[in-house]
Every structure is written in C-alpha cells, then in structure tokens.
Design a protein around this motif. Structure first.
Motif, PDB file in Angstrom:
ATOM      1  N   ILE A 147       0.892  -1.355   0.121  1.00  0.00           N
ATOM      2  CA  ILE A 147      -0.029   0.156   0.305  1.00  0.00           C
ATOM      3  C   ILE A 147       0.870   1.418  -0.189  1.00  0.00           C
ATOM      4  N   LYS A 151      -1.447   6.156   2.015  1.00  0.00           N
ATOM      5  CA  LYS A 151      -2.900   5.573   2.433  1.00  0.00           C
ATOM      6  C   LYS A 151      -2.695   4.911   3.792  1.00  0.00           C
ATOM      7  N   TRP A 152      -1.732   4.652   4.465  1.00  0.00           N
ATOM      8  CA  TRP A 152      -1.316   3.848   5.603  1.00  0.00           C
ATOM      9  C   TRP A 152      -2.567   4.335   6.499  1.00  0.00           C
ATOM     10  N   LYS A 154      -5.099   5.786   6.556  1.00  0.00           N
ATOM     11  CA  LYS A 154      -6.590   5.386   5.995  1.00  0.00           C
ATOM     12  C   LYS A 154      -6.706   3.933   6.373  1.00  0.00           C
ATOM     13  N   HIS A 155      -5.905   2.930   5.656  1.00  0.00           N
ATOM     14  CA  HIS A 155      -5.951   1.704   6.025  1.00  0.00           C
ATOM     15  C   HIS A 155      -6.038   1.196   7.725  1.00  0.00           C
TER      16      HIS A 155
END
Length: 195
Positions: A147, A151-152, A154-155
């Motif tokens: 990823i 975006k870490w 968010k995940h």
C-alpha cells in the motif's frame, strides 16, 4: 531485539506435548495466508525457519519456536479456511481454545490481519474472543509494503474501526518484505515478555 538462536521445538496437538518449564510464550493468530510464517521469519531474521506455503491451511498443529533460549513464539493454525472438513476445523478450534485459555505461560497474542483489506468476519470474531477471555492482544497489520505510504493511516483506521479496537491495544503496521514495523513489534512484545 537480536535473535541469536531460533529453532522449532515441537508441533503439538495437546497439552501433553507442550514444552515444559515456565518460559514466556507469545501466540501468533491469524487467517490462513495472512503471512504468519513470513512474520516469524522476518522477526527472527531467518529465511525459512517457519515454512511458508502457497496453500492456506497448512499449519495444523501448535508450532513452538524457542528464541534465544528464553521465550517461545507459538504459531497457531490459521482460521477461516474452507478447504478442511468441518470436523477438522472443530478439532483445531478446541485445540487452539484449550491452549489460549489454559496456558499460564502465554503472555500475549499477536493477531495478524492484512492491511490491504478490512478485517474479515473471522478476524473480528477472533479479536472479540480474545478480548472476552481477557488476553492481551497486539494487532499486526501485514503487507504494508503493498500500500502506498500516504494511505497507511486510512487503512489503519479501517482496521481499528472494523475490529472495534480497544484503545489500550497496540496496532503495528508490518512488512515482511521491507522489515517495516519489525523494531516497533519487538518493542511491544518486549513489554509483555518482561512482565
């Protein structure tokens, strides 16, 4: 932590086979193919002490790995894999439950989830079960290298919300490819091993 020695001691199916003595143990739980073996190998800096398999559902025993002669990683069979019979799944379930609930040497459970996807129903059930039995849980979200870094967060938020993560429980983003999260994971594990 520097792991100088690591070996598999026994693959157990019941208490009679568990290693004797009082060394602390950290259990590793996760869906089949979430990357438990890769996590173990990365943490101990060994290519293939824990056998990785492209076939999910390979681990069918409790595998005890002794590290630095001072504590154990215990790899428990992966959950949520359909290709084994219902009877086999129930037998695994009993074996895992007995170990997790009754083992005094168990200090914490590392629950591995795949950062790329929201935790599955089985992941949520497992987390709730561990919390119900008041077992300390460390959530390790694997495959972070798959990823983009941007975006870490968010995940990570999705993992926390889906599991309804207890604020007291740590979540570590991890990659067995790059080693990201390895030092952080050891830091968290050490706090349980030294209790």
């Amino acid at each position: 932590m520097k792991v100088n020695t690591a070996e598999i001691v026994i693959s157990a199916v019941g208490p009679k086979q568990y290693p004797e003595g009082n060394l602390p143990e950290i259990a590793l739980a996760g869906r089949s193919n979430v990357g438990k073996s890769s996590f173990i190998n990365k943490m101990i800096h060994r290519k293939n002490l824990a056998r990785t398999s492209s076939k999910p559902g390979k681990t069918q025993t409790l595998n005890f790995y002794i590290l630095n002669e001072s504590f154990y990683f215990v790899d428990v069979p992966g959950y949520g894999f359909a290709k084994v019979s219902k009877t086999e799944r129930e037998a695994w379930g009993k074996m895992i439950e007995q170990y997790l609930v009754e083992r005094d040497q168990l200090k914490a459970v590392v629950q591995l989830v795949d950062l790329r996807h929201p935790p599955s129903k089985d992941d949520v059930l497992m987390y709730e079960w561990l919390k119900y039995h008041e077992l300390p849980v460390i959530v390790v979200a694997t495959k972070s290298d798959k990823i983009p870094k941007g975006k870490w967060d968010k995940h990570k938020k999705v993992v926390k919300e889906t599991l309804n993560l207890d604020p007291a429980d740590k979540i570590v983003l991890f990659s067995s490819e790059t080693g990201h999260g390895k030092d952080e994971a050891w830091g968290v594990l050490n706090s349980y091993l030294s209790k």
